[in-house]
Design a protein around this motif. Sequence first.
Motif, PDB file in Angstrom:
ATOM      1  N   VAL A  63     -13.047 100.136  42.581  1.00 36.19           N
ATOM      2  CA  VAL A  63     -11.704  99.788  42.104  1.00 36.19           C
ATOM      3  C   VAL A  63     -10.896 101.084  42.067  1.00 36.19           C
ATOM      4  CG1 VAL A  63     -10.316  98.809  40.251  1.00 36.19           C
ATOM      5  CG2 VAL A  63     -12.596  97.881  40.728  1.00 36.19           C
ATOM      6  N   TRP A  64      -9.795 101.119  42.818  1.00 38.13           N
ATOM      7  CA  TRP A  64      -9.010 102.336  42.948  1.00 38.13           C
ATOM      8  C   TRP A  64      -7.676 102.216  42.212  1.00 38.13           C
ATOM      9  CZ3 TRP A  64     -10.526 106.799  45.542  1.00 38.13           C
ATOM     10  CH2 TRP A  64     -11.730 106.708  46.239  1.00 38.13           C
ATOM     11  N   PHE A  65      -7.258 103.321  41.644  1.00 37.64           N
ATOM     12  CA  PHE A  65      -5.954 103.409  40.996  1.00 37.64           C
ATOM     13  C   PHE A  65      -5.207 104.609  41.574  1.00 37.64           C
ATOM     14  CE2 PHE A  65      -8.608 101.139  37.999  1.00 37.64           C
ATOM     15  CZ  PHE A  65      -7.776 100.108  37.581  1.00 37.64           C
ATOM     16  N   SER A  66      -3.879 104.523  41.552  1.00 35.78           N
ATOM     17  CA  SER A  66      -3.073 105.565  42.170  1.00 35.78           C
ATOM     18  C   SER A  66      -1.977 106.037  41.221  1.00 35.78           C
ATOM     19  CB  SER A  66      -2.437 105.043  43.460  1.00 35.78           C
ATOM     20  OG  SER A  66      -1.596 106.022  44.033  1.00 35.78           O
ATOM     21  N   GLY A 100      12.715 114.090  51.946  1.00 39.21           N
ATOM     22  CA  GLY A 100      11.746 114.408  50.904  1.00 39.21           C
ATOM     23  C   GLY A 100      10.392 113.791  51.156  1.00 39.21           C
ATOM     24  N   SER A 101       9.535 113.833  50.138  1.00 37.08           N
ATOM     25  CA  SER A 101       8.168 113.330  50.261  1.00 37.08           C
ATOM     26  C   SER A 101       7.630 112.937  48.893  1.00 37.08           C
ATOM     27  CB  SER A 101       7.262 114.384  50.896  1.00 37.08           C
ATOM     28  OG  SER A 101       7.185 115.535  50.067  1.00 37.08           O
ATOM     29  N   LYS A 102       6.495 112.222  48.912  1.00 33.05           N
ATOM     30  CA  LYS A 102       5.792 111.810  47.691  1.00 33.05           C
ATOM     31  C   LYS A 102       4.308 112.142  47.864  1.00 33.05           C
ATOM     32  CE  LYS A 102       8.808 107.715  47.342  1.00 33.05           C
ATOM     33  NZ  LYS A 102       9.358 107.806  48.720  1.00 33.05           N
ATOM     34  N   ASP A 103       3.713 112.735  46.849  1.00 31.68           N
ATOM     35  CA  ASP A 103       2.285 113.069  46.858  1.00 31.68           C
ATOM     36  C   ASP A 103       1.523 112.073  45.994  1.00 31.68           C
ATOM     37  OD1 ASP A 103       2.653 115.358  48.468  1.00 31.68           O
ATOM     38  OD2 ASP A 103       3.238 116.526  46.715  1.00 31.68           O
ATOM     39  N   PHE A 104       0.512 111.414  46.584  1.00 30.73           N
ATOM     40  CA  PHE A 104      -0.276 110.400  45.890  1.00 30.73           C
ATOM     41  C   PHE A 104      -1.690 110.923  45.627  1.00 30.73           C
ATOM     42  CE2 PHE A 104       3.006 107.976  47.912  1.00 30.73           C
ATOM     43  CZ  PHE A 104       3.239 106.885  47.091  1.00 30.73           C
ATOM     44  N   ILE A 105      -2.237 110.506  44.492  1.00 26.74           N
ATOM     45  CA  ILE A 105      -3.656 110.685  44.210  1.00 26.74           C
ATOM     46  C   ILE A 105      -4.258 109.311  43.930  1.00 26.74           C
ATOM     47  CG2 ILE A 105      -5.376 111.601  42.611  1.00 26.74           C
ATOM     48  CD1 ILE A 105      -3.697 114.006  42.160  1.00 26.74           C
ATOM     49  N   PHE A 106      -5.266 108.929  44.716  1.00 28.32           N
ATOM     50  CA  PHE A 106      -6.036 107.710  44.460  1.00 28.32           C
ATOM     51  C   PHE A 106      -7.343 108.129  43.786  1.00 28.32           C
ATOM     52  CE2 PHE A 106      -3.178 106.270  47.708  1.00 28.32           C
ATOM     53  CZ  PHE A 106      -2.943 104.934  47.409  1.00 28.32           C
ATOM     54  N   ARG A 107      -7.691 107.406  42.725  1.00 30.04           N
ATOM     55  CA  ARG A 107      -8.898 107.746  41.971  1.00 30.04           C
ATOM     56  C   ARG A 107      -9.729 106.482  41.723  1.00 30.04           C
ATOM     57  NH1 ARG A 107      -6.477 110.122  38.343  1.00 30.04           N
ATOM     58  NH2 ARG A 107      -6.702 112.270  39.085  1.00 30.04           N
ATOM     59  N   GLU A 108     -11.023 106.562  42.035  1.00 33.16           N
ATOM     60  CA  GLU A 108     -11.932 105.424  41.796  1.00 33.16           C
ATOM     61  C   GLU A 108     -12.336 105.437  40.326  1.00 33.16           C
ATOM     62  OE1 GLU A 108     -14.593 102.463  41.613  1.00 33.16           O
ATOM     63  OE2 GLU A 108     -15.382 104.493  41.284  1.00 33.16           O
ATOM     64  N   GLN A 109     -12.254 104.270  39.670  1.00 31.17           N
ATOM     65  CA  GLN A 109     -12.387 104.241  38.210  1.00 31.17           C
ATOM     66  C   GLN A 109     -13.787 104.574  37.703  1.00 31.17           C
ATOM     67  OE1 GLN A 109     -11.629 100.412  36.478  1.00 31.17           O
ATOM     68  NE2 GLN A 109     -13.324  99.394  37.525  1.00 31.17           N
ATOM     69  N   GLU A 114     -11.739 111.089  44.297  1.00 30.25           N
ATOM     70  CA  GLU A 114     -10.308 111.180  44.523  1.00 30.25           C
ATOM     71  C   GLU A 114      -9.980 111.241  46.010  1.00 30.25           C
ATOM     72  OE1 GLU A 114      -8.612 114.410  42.391  1.00 30.25           O
ATOM     73  OE2 GLU A 114      -8.892 113.487  40.413  1.00 30.25           O
ATOM     74  N   PHE A 115      -8.792 110.703  46.326  1.00 26.46           N
ATOM     75  CA  PHE A 115      -8.270 110.766  47.687  1.00 26.46           C
ATOM     76  C   PHE A 115      -6.786 111.117  47.586  1.00 26.46           C
ATOM     77  CE2 PHE A 115      -5.974 108.642  51.166  1.00 26.46           C
ATOM     78  CZ  PHE A 115      -6.567 109.255  52.260  1.00 26.46           C
ATOM     79  N   ASN A 116      -6.360 112.178  48.288  1.00 24.38           N
ATOM     80  CA  ASN A 116      -4.968 112.643  48.253  1.00 24.38           C
ATOM     81  C   ASN A 116      -4.270 112.332  49.573  1.00 24.38           C
ATOM     82  OD1 ASN A 116      -5.322 113.895  45.674  1.00 24.38           O
ATOM     83  ND2 ASN A 116      -6.329 115.608  46.685  1.00 24.38           N
ATOM     84  N   THR A 117      -3.030 111.912  49.465  1.00 27.32           N
ATOM     85  CA  THR A 117      -2.231 111.671  50.663  1.00 27.32           C
ATOM     86  C   THR A 117      -0.763 111.933  50.343  1.00 27.32           C
ATOM     87  OG1 THR A 117      -1.738 110.093  52.443  1.00 27.32           O
ATOM     88  CG2 THR A 117      -1.841 109.224  50.204  1.00 27.32           C
ATOM     89  N   LEU A 217      -4.657  98.008  49.412  1.00 29.80           N
ATOM     90  CA  LEU A 217      -5.074  96.809  48.686  1.00 29.80           C
ATOM     91  C   LEU A 217      -5.157  97.043  47.176  1.00 29.80           C
ATOM     92  CD1 LEU A 217      -7.869  95.358  51.019  1.00 29.80           C
ATOM     93  CD2 LEU A 217      -5.570  94.440  50.635  1.00 29.80           C
ATOM     94  N   SER A 218      -5.249  98.298  46.749  1.00 22.57           N
ATOM     95  CA  SER A 218      -5.323  98.588  45.318  1.00 22.57           C
ATOM     96  C   SER A 218      -3.969  98.457  44.630  1.00 22.57           C
ATOM     97  CB  SER A 218      -5.871  99.997  45.095  1.00 22.57           C
ATOM     98  OG  SER A 218      -4.946 100.974  45.537  1.00 22.57           O
ATOM     99  N   LEU A 219      -2.893  98.303  45.407  1.00 18.29           N
ATOM    100  CA  LEU A 219      -1.544  98.181  44.855  1.00 18.29           C
ATOM    101  C   LEU A 219      -0.965  96.817  45.178  1.00 18.29           C
ATOM    102  CD1 LEU A 219      -0.145 101.681  45.905  1.00 18.29           C
ATOM    103  CD2 LEU A 219      -0.894 100.994  43.627  1.00 18.29           C
ATOM    104  N   SER A 220      -0.190  96.289  44.227  1.00 14.43           N
ATOM    105  CA  SER A 220       0.483  95.006  44.458  1.00 14.43           C
ATOM    106  C   SER A 220       1.994  95.158  44.549  1.00 14.43           C
ATOM    107  CB  SER A 220       0.139  94.021  43.334  1.00 14.43           C
ATOM    108  OG  SER A 220       0.578  94.511  42.075  1.00 14.43           O
ATOM    109  N   GLY A 221       2.526  96.326  44.214  1.00 12.75           N
ATOM    110  CA  GLY A 221       3.971  96.516  44.289  1.00 12.75           C
ATOM    111  C   GLY A 221       4.364  97.958  44.038  1.00 12.75           C
ATOM    112  N   ALA A 222       5.573  98.311  44.487  1.00 12.66           N
ATOM    113  CA  ALA A 222       6.105  99.661  44.274  1.00 12.66           C
ATOM    114  C   ALA A 222       7.628  99.600  44.316  1.00 12.66           C
ATOM    115  CB  ALA A 222       5.587 100.627  45.336  1.00 12.66           C
TER     116      ALA A 222
END
Length: 234
Positions: A63-66, A100-109, A114-117, A217-222
Motif C-alpha cells: 500500500v503506497w502513499f504519496s 515549474g515542477s513538482k517533486d513526489f515521494i511515494f512511501r510504502e506503509q 521510498e520512490f522519488n519522482t 493506482l495509489s491515488l484517486s484524485g489530485a
Amino acid sequence: MKRFIVLFIAFAALSIQVFSQRQKLQNQPYADQRIFHLGFMLGMHTQDLILTHSGHVSENGEVWFSEIPSYSPGFSVGIIADLYLNKYMNLRAVPTLHLGSKDFIFREQTSGEEFNTTLKNNYMTMPLQLKFTAGRINNYRPYLLAGAYGSVELAPRKNRPLLLKPYDYGIEIGFGCDFYLPYFKLCPELKFCFGLADILEKNRSDLTDMELMKYPLSLSGATQRMIVLSFNFE
C-alpha cells in the motif's frame, strides 16, 4: 538655551512642512484614469497538489502513499491588459506562462520503501481578475484582486509514474500595492490559485513499464494549488 529650543522647534516645523510638500508631489497623477493600458509581469511561483489516496493494495500486498514534501520554485512571465471600470475597480486579463515542477515521494506503509519522482509542468494560464483598489496615498495605492482562470499544460510528458490532465480551471485571490514611479507603476503582488478540477489522469495506457502502475493506482484524485509572487510593470 531658550533660543536654541526656539530655533530647533522652528527648524523641525520647517522640515515637516517641506517633507509634507514633497510627499504631496505625485508621480503620474492621471495614470489611473486611462481607460485601457498594457503591462507585463515577471515573477516566481510554487506548484502544489492536494492528493487523495485510494488505499489500493497491490498484488504483493503493498500500500503506497504519496506527498510533495517541499516546494520547488518556478518562473512566471505574463502580459497585463487592464480595463478601467471606475475609480476603485479594474478588469484585468493576465495571460501567463508558468515554468515549474513538482517533486513526489511515494512511501510504502509497511516496509517504508521510498520512490522519488519529479513532474515538470509548464502551464499557460488565462486569468480574468477584478482589481479592487483603495484610495491613492501620495505615490502608493494598495489593492486586492479576485478572479477565475483556465489553464492548459504545454507538452505533457507521458510514460511517467504520474500523469496530470492538461486542462484545469479554478479561482484566485491576491493582494498587492501600486508604487507610482516617474515613468511607470511597479506593483509587487502575491496571488493564491486554487484549482477546482481533478487533474489526475487515471487512464494510463501510455505506461510501458507495468511495475510503475502501483504509483498512479495509489491515488484517486489530485487538485492543483499555486502561489505566485510577481512584479508587475504597468
